[in-house]
Every structure is written in structure tokens, then in C-alpha cells.
Design a protein around this motif. Structure first.
Motif, short mmCIF file in Angstrom:
data_model
loop_
_atom_site.label_atom_id
_atom_site.label_comp_id
_atom_site.label_asym_id
_atom_site.label_seq_id
_atom_site.Cartn_x
_atom_site.Cartn_y
_atom_site.Cartn_z
N ALA A 10 0.87 -1.20 -0.07
CA ALA A 10 -0.11 -0.11 -0.17
C ALA A 10 0.80 1.28 -0.08
O ALA A 10 0.41 2.27 -0.20
N CYS A 11 2.10 1.16 0.40
CA CYS A 11 3.05 2.31 0.45
C CYS A 11 3.56 2.69 -0.90
O CYS A 11 4.16 3.50 -1.29
N LEU A 12 3.16 1.94 -2.12
CA LEU A 12 3.88 2.37 -3.52
C LEU A 12 2.54 2.34 -4.50
O LEU A 12 2.45 1.57 -5.31
N PRO A 13 1.68 3.37 -4.04
CA PRO A 13 0.46 3.53 -5.00
C PRO A 13 0.71 3.83 -6.40
O PRO A 13 0.26 3.77 -7.33
N SER A 14 2.02 4.69 -6.27
CA SER A 14 2.38 5.10 -7.91
C SER A 14 2.90 4.18 -8.83
O SER A 14 3.03 4.29 -9.93
N LEU A 15 3.30 2.94 -8.42
CA LEU A 15 3.63 1.97 -9.23
C LEU A 15 2.90 1.65 -10.31
O LEU A 15 3.36 1.28 -11.24
N ASP A 16 1.61 1.61 -9.91
CA ASP A 16 0.59 1.22 -10.73
C ASP A 16 0.50 2.19 -11.74
O ASP A 16 0.30 1.77 -13.27
N MET A 69 -0.85 -4.86 -15.93
CA MET A 69 -1.62 -3.56 -16.25
C MET A 69 -3.21 -4.26 -16.47
O MET A 69 -4.04 -3.57 -16.15
N ILE A 70 -3.39 -5.36 -17.09
CA ILE A 70 -4.55 -6.01 -17.07
C ILE A 70 -5.06 -6.16 -15.74
O ILE A 70 -6.27 -5.98 -15.51
N LEU A 71 -4.40 -6.74 -14.97
CA LEU A 71 -5.08 -6.99 -13.62
C LEU A 71 -5.35 -5.85 -12.73
O LEU A 71 -6.21 -5.47 -11.97
N ALA A 72 -4.65 -4.64 -13.08
CA ALA A 72 -4.51 -3.45 -12.46
C ALA A 72 -5.86 -2.59 -12.78
O ALA A 72 -6.72 -2.04 -12.32
N ILE A 73 -6.23 -2.73 -14.30
CA ILE A 73 -7.21 -2.00 -14.61
C ILE A 73 -8.47 -2.63 -14.81
O ILE A 73 -9.72 -2.03 -15.50
N THR A 74 -8.57 -3.88 -14.48
CA THR A 74 -9.78 -4.81 -14.69
C THR A 74 -10.46 -4.90 -13.10
O THR A 74 -9.74 -5.35 -12.27
N ALA A 76 -11.97 -6.76 -10.24
CA ALA A 76 -11.64 -8.08 -9.48
C ALA A 76 -12.51 -9.28 -10.37
O ALA A 76 -11.97 -10.15 -10.47
N ARG A 77 -13.90 -8.86 -10.57
CA ARG A 77 -14.79 -10.09 -11.00
C ARG A 77 -14.67 -10.45 -12.41
O ARG A 77 -14.82 -11.43 -12.85
N GLN A 78 -13.84 -9.74 -13.08
CA GLN A 78 -13.63 -9.58 -14.56
C GLN A 78 -12.22 -10.07 -14.83
O GLN A 78 -11.98 -10.12 -16.12
N ARG A 79 -11.39 -10.23 -13.87
CA ARG A 79 -10.03 -10.60 -14.41
C ARG A 79 -9.79 -11.88 -14.95
O ARG A 79 -8.86 -11.85 -15.90
N SER A 80 -10.36 -12.71 -14.34
CA SER A 80 -10.12 -14.14 -15.43
C SER A 80 -10.51 -13.95 -16.83
O SER A 80 -10.10 -14.57 -17.93
N SER A 81 -11.78 -13.27 -17.08
CA SER A 81 -12.22 -13.16 -18.26
C SER A 81 -11.35 -12.42 -19.14
O SER A 81 -11.03 -12.33 -20.44
N ALA A 82 -10.73 -11.01 -18.70
CA ALA A 82 -9.54 -10.31 -19.17
C ALA A 82 -8.48 -11.06 -19.72
O ALA A 82 -7.98 -10.90 -20.70
N LEU A 83 -8.01 -11.94 -18.86
CA LEU A 83 -6.93 -12.85 -19.26
C LEU A 83 -7.18 -13.73 -20.06
O LEU A 83 -6.28 -13.94 -21.24
N THR A 84 -8.34 -14.05 -20.14
CA THR A 84 -8.74 -15.17 -21.26
C THR A 84 -8.59 -14.42 -22.70
O THR A 84 -8.32 -14.93 -23.53
N ASP A 150 -8.77 4.39 -16.42
CA ASP A 150 -9.26 3.15 -16.34
C ASP A 150 -8.79 2.38 -14.98
O ASP A 150 -9.65 1.71 -14.58
N LEU A 151 -7.54 2.84 -14.49
CA LEU A 151 -7.21 2.50 -13.14
C LEU A 151 -8.19 2.90 -12.02
O LEU A 151 -8.77 2.01 -10.95
N MET A 152 -8.60 4.17 -12.22
CA MET A 152 -9.44 4.73 -10.93
C MET A 152 -10.91 4.11 -11.36
O MET A 152 -11.75 3.75 -10.24
N CYS A 153 -11.14 3.80 -12.34
CA CYS A 153 -12.60 3.05 -12.77
C CYS A 153 -12.78 1.75 -12.16
O CYS A 153 -13.62 1.43 -11.43
#
Length: 174
Positions: A10-16, A69-74, A76-84, A150-153
Motif C-alpha cells: 500500500a505504500c507504493l500506489p504510484s507503481l500502478d 496492467m490488465i490485472l490493475a485496470i480490470t 476483480a470479478r472480470q480478471r479471469s475473463s480479461a486474461l482469457t 481506467d485504473l481509477m474506474c
């Protein structure tokens, strides 16, 4: 301090926010590496072959950046679909690429079966297609424009779904 259950510091929010910049730089490195390989293909073949080690290092960074990046902007419920979807698009574009390059090379070679003509046709094919990684790099810099929004959304959606996914009976209320 680690957020519970995420393993993300949590101390590195700018990494994303730095990920698309790193990705764009790696993509530009890939493109310049491709151009150097083209030059070495026509001038010094052993150096051309040795450059595959560097290409492997760059590709590893690009692949890891894409997944992060995909995991960051997707949400949580849609991550498996995004990676697929990423795997599907990757297989649709990367798997037929050698066949497409071979067809272009065969077209440029014509009816000649001489080994020198085959090499010249292959060199021309690579020279004519170097714009593809260049356009990919340009698109990486375009994504910089949209990544933060996209990250904020995705974070907002995750926060609203956090309350919706708590157990109805026996769970803590927020």
C-alpha cells in the motif's frame, strides 16, 4: 504495510501509474531491437543470432507488464475473463504470424529457388514489416492517455462490489 488478501504494498500506489510508462519504454526497446536485428541480419548473422538473448529479456518484461496492467485496470470479478481475452487475442495474432511472413517472403521471392534469393526475400520481408512493431509502440504511448482513468474506474468498481460480496448472514457490516 500490506493490504489484507492482496499482497500489494500500500505504500507504493504510484507503481500502478508507472506500469504503462515502463511498458511503453520496453516496447520502444523492442522496436529498436527489431531494427538492429534487421541491420545485423543483412550484415552480420552471428550477431543477429546472439541478439535473441536480449530479445528474450525484453519480451519477459513486456509480458509481465501487460499482465500486471490488465490485472490493475480490470475489476476483480472480470480478471479471469480479461486474461482469457488476452490469451485469445495473443493466439489469434501471434500463431499465424510466421505463416503470414512466409507468404510475403514467397511472394517476394517469386519462382526462384536459389538460396540467395530466399535470403534476400526474407530480408525484404523483415524490412517491409518493421512498421508493425513501430505501430505497436505508438499504441503503447497512446494507452498512457487512458490508463489512469481506467485504473481509477476499476478501483471504484472494486470498492462498490466489496460491500456487495460480503456474506448476508454472519458477516461483518462495513
Amino acid at each position: 504495510k500490506l493490504e489484507s488478501g492482496t499482497g500489494v504494498c500500500a505504500c507504493l500506489p504510484s507503481l500502478d501509474l508507472a506500469l504503462p510508462i515502463i511498458f511503453a519504454i520496453l516496447s520502444a526497446g523492442q522496436t529498436s531491437h527489431f531494427v538492429i536485428q534487421l541491420i545485423m541480419l543483412t550484415t552480420n548473422f552471428p550477431i543477429f543470432m546472439s541478439m535473441f538473448f536480449v530479445e528474450g529479456l525484453i519480451d519477459t518484461g513486456v509480458s509481465l507488464s501487460i499482465i500486471k496492467m490488465i490485472l490493475a485496470i480490470t475489476p476483480a470479478r472480470q480478471r479471469s475473463s480479461a486474461l482469457t481475452m488476452r490469451r485469445l487475442l495473443y493466439s489469434v495474432t501471434v500463431v499465424p504470424a510466421p505463416q503470414i511472413l512466409a507468404a510475403i517472403s514467397d511472394y517476394l521471392r517469386g519462382d526462384s529457388i536459389a538460396p540467395a534469393d530466399r535470403l534476400v526475400a526474407l530480408q525484404k520481408t523483415f524490412l517491409y514489416t518493421w512498421g508493425i512493431p513501430l505501430s505497436s509502440t505508438a499504441l503503447c504511448f497512446v494507452q498512457l492517455r487512458f490508463y489512469k482513468g481506467d485504473l481509477m474506474c476499476a478501483k471504484k468498481i472494486n470498492e462498490t462490489e466489496k460491500g456487495e460480496t460480503s456474506p448476508l448472514i454472519g458477516g461483518k457490516s462495513d
